[in-house]
Structure formats: C-alpha cells, structure tokens
Design a protein around this motif. Structure first.
Motif, PDB file in Angstrom:
ATOM      1  N   TYR A  13       6.632  48.528  -4.197  1.00  0.00           N
ATOM      2  CA  TYR A  13       7.135  48.961  -2.897  1.00  0.00           C
ATOM      3  C   TYR A  13       5.937  49.289  -2.009  1.00  0.00           C
ATOM      4  CZ  TYR A  13      11.644  50.093  -5.158  1.00  0.00           C
ATOM      5  OH  TYR A  13      12.827  50.049  -5.845  1.00  0.00           O
ATOM      6  N   VAL A  14       6.049  49.005  -0.725  1.00  0.00           N
ATOM      7  CA  VAL A  14       5.033  49.422   0.239  1.00  0.00           C
ATOM      8  C   VAL A  14       5.729  49.953   1.485  1.00  0.00           C
ATOM      9  CG1 VAL A  14       3.233  47.808  -0.544  1.00  0.00           C
ATOM     10  CG2 VAL A  14       4.782  47.114   1.296  1.00  0.00           C
ATOM     11  N   PHE A  15       5.010  50.787   2.202  1.00  0.00           N
ATOM     12  CA  PHE A  15       5.414  51.166   3.552  1.00  0.00           C
ATOM     13  C   PHE A  15       4.685  50.225   4.501  1.00  0.00           C
ATOM     14  CE2 PHE A  15       6.163  55.755   2.204  1.00  0.00           C
ATOM     15  CZ  PHE A  15       7.517  55.729   2.465  1.00  0.00           C
ATOM     16  N   VAL A  16       5.357  49.785   5.534  1.00  0.00           N
ATOM     17  CA  VAL A  16       4.723  48.985   6.583  1.00  0.00           C
ATOM     18  C   VAL A  16       4.892  49.760   7.874  1.00  0.00           C
ATOM     19  CG1 VAL A  16       4.568  46.755   7.734  1.00  0.00           C
ATOM     20  CG2 VAL A  16       5.398  46.871   5.364  1.00  0.00           C
ATOM     21  N   ASP A  17       3.761  50.162   8.447  1.00  0.00           N
ATOM     22  CA  ASP A  17       3.778  50.936   9.683  1.00  0.00           C
ATOM     23  C   ASP A  17       3.920  50.024  10.895  1.00  0.00           C
ATOM     24  OD1 ASP A  17       3.478  53.337   8.227  1.00  0.00           O
ATOM     25  OD2 ASP A  17       1.304  53.098   8.191  1.00  0.00           O
ATOM     26  N   GLU A  18       4.106  50.626  12.051  1.00  0.00           N
ATOM     27  CA  GLU A  18       4.353  49.878  13.289  1.00  0.00           C
ATOM     28  C   GLU A  18       3.324  48.779  13.541  1.00  0.00           C
ATOM     29  OE1 GLU A  18       4.497  53.508  15.684  1.00  0.00           O
ATOM     30  OE2 GLU A  18       6.520  52.884  16.295  1.00  0.00           O
ATOM     31  N   GLU A  19       2.072  49.028  13.193  1.00  0.00           N
ATOM     32  CA  GLU A  19       1.004  48.052  13.396  1.00  0.00           C
ATOM     33  C   GLU A  19       1.335  46.703  12.748  1.00  0.00           C
ATOM     34  OE1 GLU A  19      -3.352  47.302  11.388  1.00  0.00           O
ATOM     35  OE2 GLU A  19      -2.641  49.343  11.590  1.00  0.00           O
ATOM     36  N   GLY A  20       1.984  46.735  11.601  1.00  0.00           N
ATOM     37  CA  GLY A  20       2.312  45.508  10.894  1.00  0.00           C
ATOM     38  C   GLY A  20       3.651  44.912  11.256  1.00  0.00           C
ATOM     39  N   LEU A  21       4.336  45.522  12.230  1.00  0.00           N
ATOM     40  CA  LEU A  21       5.690  45.084  12.604  1.00  0.00           C
ATOM     41  C   LEU A  21       5.825  44.763  14.085  1.00  0.00           C
ATOM     42  CD1 LEU A  21       7.619  47.832  10.603  1.00  0.00           C
ATOM     43  CD2 LEU A  21       7.207  45.466   9.892  1.00  0.00           C
ATOM     44  N   LYS A  22       4.712  44.648  14.784  1.00  0.00           N
ATOM     45  CA  LYS A  22       4.760  44.448  16.234  1.00  0.00           C
ATOM     46  C   LYS A  22       5.521  43.190  16.625  1.00  0.00           C
ATOM     47  CE  LYS A  22       0.569  46.972  17.323  1.00  0.00           C
ATOM     48  NZ  LYS A  22      -0.828  46.852  17.732  1.00  0.00           N
ATOM     49  N   ALA A  23       5.201  42.084  16.005  1.00  0.00           N
ATOM     50  CA  ALA A  23       5.846  40.807  16.348  1.00  0.00           C
ATOM     51  C   ALA A  23       7.142  40.652  15.562  1.00  0.00           C
ATOM     52  CB  ALA A  23       4.911  39.641  16.055  1.00  0.00           C
ATOM     53  N   ALA A  24       8.117  40.034  16.187  1.00  0.00           N
ATOM     54  CA  ALA A  24       9.392  39.767  15.510  1.00  0.00           C
ATOM     55  C   ALA A  24       9.173  38.942  14.247  1.00  0.00           C
ATOM     56  CB  ALA A  24      10.353  39.050  16.466  1.00  0.00           C
ATOM     57  N   ALA A  25       8.215  38.015  14.292  1.00  0.00           N
ATOM     58  CA  ALA A  25       7.929  37.174  13.124  1.00  0.00           C
ATOM     59  C   ALA A  25       7.403  38.005  11.957  1.00  0.00           C
ATOM     60  CB  ALA A  25       6.927  36.085  13.496  1.00  0.00           C
ATOM     61  N   ASP A  26       6.655  39.063  12.247  1.00  0.00           N
ATOM     62  CA  ASP A  26       6.132  39.931  11.187  1.00  0.00           C
ATOM     63  C   ASP A  26       7.279  40.638  10.472  1.00  0.00           C
ATOM     64  OD1 ASP A  26       3.481  39.297  11.853  1.00  0.00           O
ATOM     65  OD2 ASP A  26       3.364  40.960  13.288  1.00  0.00           O
ATOM     66  N   LEU A  27       8.183  41.210  11.240  1.00  0.00           N
ATOM     67  CA  LEU A  27       9.332  41.899  10.633  1.00  0.00           C
ATOM     68  C   LEU A  27      10.179  40.907   9.847  1.00  0.00           C
ATOM     69  CD1 LEU A  27      11.046  44.428  10.207  1.00  0.00           C
ATOM     70  CD2 LEU A  27      12.218  43.881  12.355  1.00  0.00           C
ATOM     71  N   LYS A  28      10.409  39.740  10.400  1.00  0.00           N
ATOM     72  CA  LYS A  28      11.212  38.730   9.716  1.00  0.00           C
ATOM     73  C   LYS A  28      10.562  38.320   8.395  1.00  0.00           C
ATOM     74  CE  LYS A  28      13.600  34.405  10.521  1.00  0.00           C
ATOM     75  NZ  LYS A  28      13.954  33.378  11.487  1.00  0.00           N
ATOM     76  N   ARG A  29       9.246  38.206   8.378  1.00  0.00           N
ATOM     77  CA  ARG A  29       8.525  37.844   7.151  1.00  0.00           C
ATOM     78  C   ARG A  29       8.694  38.926   6.086  1.00  0.00           C
ATOM     79  NH1 ARG A  29       3.672  39.117   5.072  1.00  0.00           N
ATOM     80  NH2 ARG A  29       3.030  40.214   6.950  1.00  0.00           N
ATOM     81  N   TRP A  30       8.533  40.192   6.464  1.00  0.00           N
ATOM     82  CA  TRP A  30       8.694  41.296   5.507  1.00  0.00           C
ATOM     83  C   TRP A  30      10.122  41.333   4.961  1.00  0.00           C
ATOM     84  CZ3 TRP A  30       5.078  43.619   2.964  1.00  0.00           C
ATOM     85  CH2 TRP A  30       3.805  43.770   3.513  1.00  0.00           C
ATOM     86  N   VAL A  31      11.091  41.254   5.841  1.00  0.00           N
ATOM     87  CA  VAL A  31      12.493  41.314   5.402  1.00  0.00           C
ATOM     88  C   VAL A  31      12.804  40.137   4.484  1.00  0.00           C
ATOM     89  CG1 VAL A  31      14.899  41.197   6.188  1.00  0.00           C
ATOM     90  CG2 VAL A  31      13.270  42.684   7.369  1.00  0.00           C
ATOM     91  N   GLY A  32      12.314  38.956   4.824  1.00  0.00           N
ATOM     92  CA  GLY A  32      12.540  37.783   3.986  1.00  0.00           C
ATOM     93  C   GLY A  32      11.893  37.919   2.617  1.00  0.00           C
ATOM     94  N   LEU A  33      10.674  38.413   2.568  1.00  0.00           N
ATOM     95  CA  LEU A  33       9.982  38.630   1.300  1.00  0.00           C
ATOM     96  C   LEU A  33      10.773  39.588   0.413  1.00  0.00           C
ATOM     97  CD1 LEU A  33       7.370  38.188  -0.403  1.00  0.00           C
ATOM     98  CD2 LEU A  33       6.431  40.179   0.793  1.00  0.00           C
ATOM     99  N   CYS A  34      11.271  40.664   1.012  1.00  0.00           N
ATOM    100  CA  CYS A  34      12.039  41.661   0.260  1.00  0.00           C
ATOM    101  C   CYS A  34      13.373  41.093  -0.212  1.00  0.00           C
ATOM    102  CB  CYS A  34      12.261  42.902   1.113  1.00  0.00           C
ATOM    103  SG  CYS A  34      10.723  43.745   1.542  1.00  0.00           S
ATOM    104  N   ALA A  35      14.058  40.387   0.652  1.00  0.00           N
ATOM    105  CA  ALA A  35      15.348  39.795   0.277  1.00  0.00           C
ATOM    106  C   ALA A  35      15.159  38.769  -0.833  1.00  0.00           C
ATOM    107  CB  ALA A  35      16.017  39.157   1.493  1.00  0.00           C
ATOM    108  N   ASP A  36      14.095  37.979  -0.752  1.00  0.00           N
ATOM    109  CA  ASP A  36      13.821  36.994  -1.798  1.00  0.00           C
ATOM    110  C   ASP A  36      13.573  37.678  -3.132  1.00  0.00           C
ATOM    111  OD1 ASP A  36      14.092  34.961   0.058  1.00  0.00           O
ATOM    112  OD2 ASP A  36      11.922  34.580   0.221  1.00  0.00           O
ATOM    113  N   PHE A  37      12.809  38.774  -3.119  1.00  0.00           N
ATOM    114  CA  PHE A  37      12.549  39.483  -4.372  1.00  0.00           C
ATOM    115  C   PHE A  37      13.841  40.066  -4.948  1.00  0.00           C
ATOM    116  CE2 PHE A  37      11.967  43.571  -6.490  1.00  0.00           C
ATOM    117  CZ  PHE A  37      11.437  43.096  -7.678  1.00  0.00           C
ATOM    118  N   VAL A  38      14.602  40.753  -4.131  1.00  0.00           N
ATOM    119  CA  VAL A  38      15.818  41.420  -4.623  1.00  0.00           C
ATOM    120  C   VAL A  38      16.850  40.394  -5.096  1.00  0.00           C
ATOM    121  CG1 VAL A  38      17.760  42.882  -3.901  1.00  0.00           C
ATOM    122  CG2 VAL A  38      15.423  43.582  -3.420  1.00  0.00           C
TER     123      VAL A  38
END
Length: 112
Positions: free
Chosen positions: A78-103
């Motif tokens: 598990y990691v925390f991702v702060d605002e710096e890593g979530l600025k672009a919509a593509a960044d958030l989409k990548r994180w959410v996709g990575l997590c959904a793929d793992f789960v």
C-alpha cells in the motif's frame, strides 16, 4: 480524520463505468471496494493505493508516493499518493487502474 471531497469526486469519475465498485467509510476516510476488497481510499487529501507487493518499490519511486504508515508501521503493498502525484487526470486514472488490476487478482470477499 476526514477525506477530501474533491478527490473523492475525481475518483468517482474515474470509476464511473467500473462494475462492482462500492464506497464505504473506513479508517476515518473513504474506501472504494471492488468485489469486497478495498482497492483505493482517500484519507484527508491523499489517495490510499493498494498496489500489491510486486508493484510496491516501483510505486514508491513515483512522484507524490510515500509509504503508507497508517498504523505507525509501513504497510507493504500500500502507498499514499499525495496531491503532487495526482495533479493530472491521467495520473489518477493510472493509480486507480493499477489498484483495480491488483485487487482483481484477489478472491472476492463474502458479503457480511
């Protein structure tokens, strides 16, 4: 602790077409569940990302990512991702996709 509603809205937009996702208040924040397993959450203005052990070290090297030490001990996988890593919509989409793929690799949890 509370969760940032703006980040919650952004996550909801990313997962809008994903089936089987539910929301649950937990850990003093908001968790998004896929087949009963938490895959992302929001604590204050950070994303809690459940990325799994195989992705852990690479995830920590990403902008805005840091160890998730919610209990005082680092929680590997598990990691925390702060605002710096979530600025672009593509960044958030990548994180959410990575997590959904793992789960998606985990067995579904039985409903209580």
């Amino acid at each position: 602790m509370a969760y940032g509603e703006a980040l919650a809205r952004r996550v909801r937009e990313v997962i809008a077409d994903k089936r089987g996702v539910t929301e649950r208040k937990m850990f003093g924040g908001l968790a998004f569940m896929l087949r009963g397993n938490m895959f992302v959450g929001i604590l204050e203005r950070s994303l809690m990302a459940r990325i799994g052990l195989a992705n852990y070290e690479r995830a920590l090297a990403s902008p805005g990512a840091r160890q998730m030490d919610f209990t005082g001990k680092p929680m590997r996988g598990y990691v925390f991702v702060d605002e710096e890593g979530l600025k672009a919509a593509a960044d958030l989409k990548r994180w959410v996709g990575l997590c959904a793929d793992f789960v998606a690799t985990l067995p579904a949890k039985a409903k209580k």
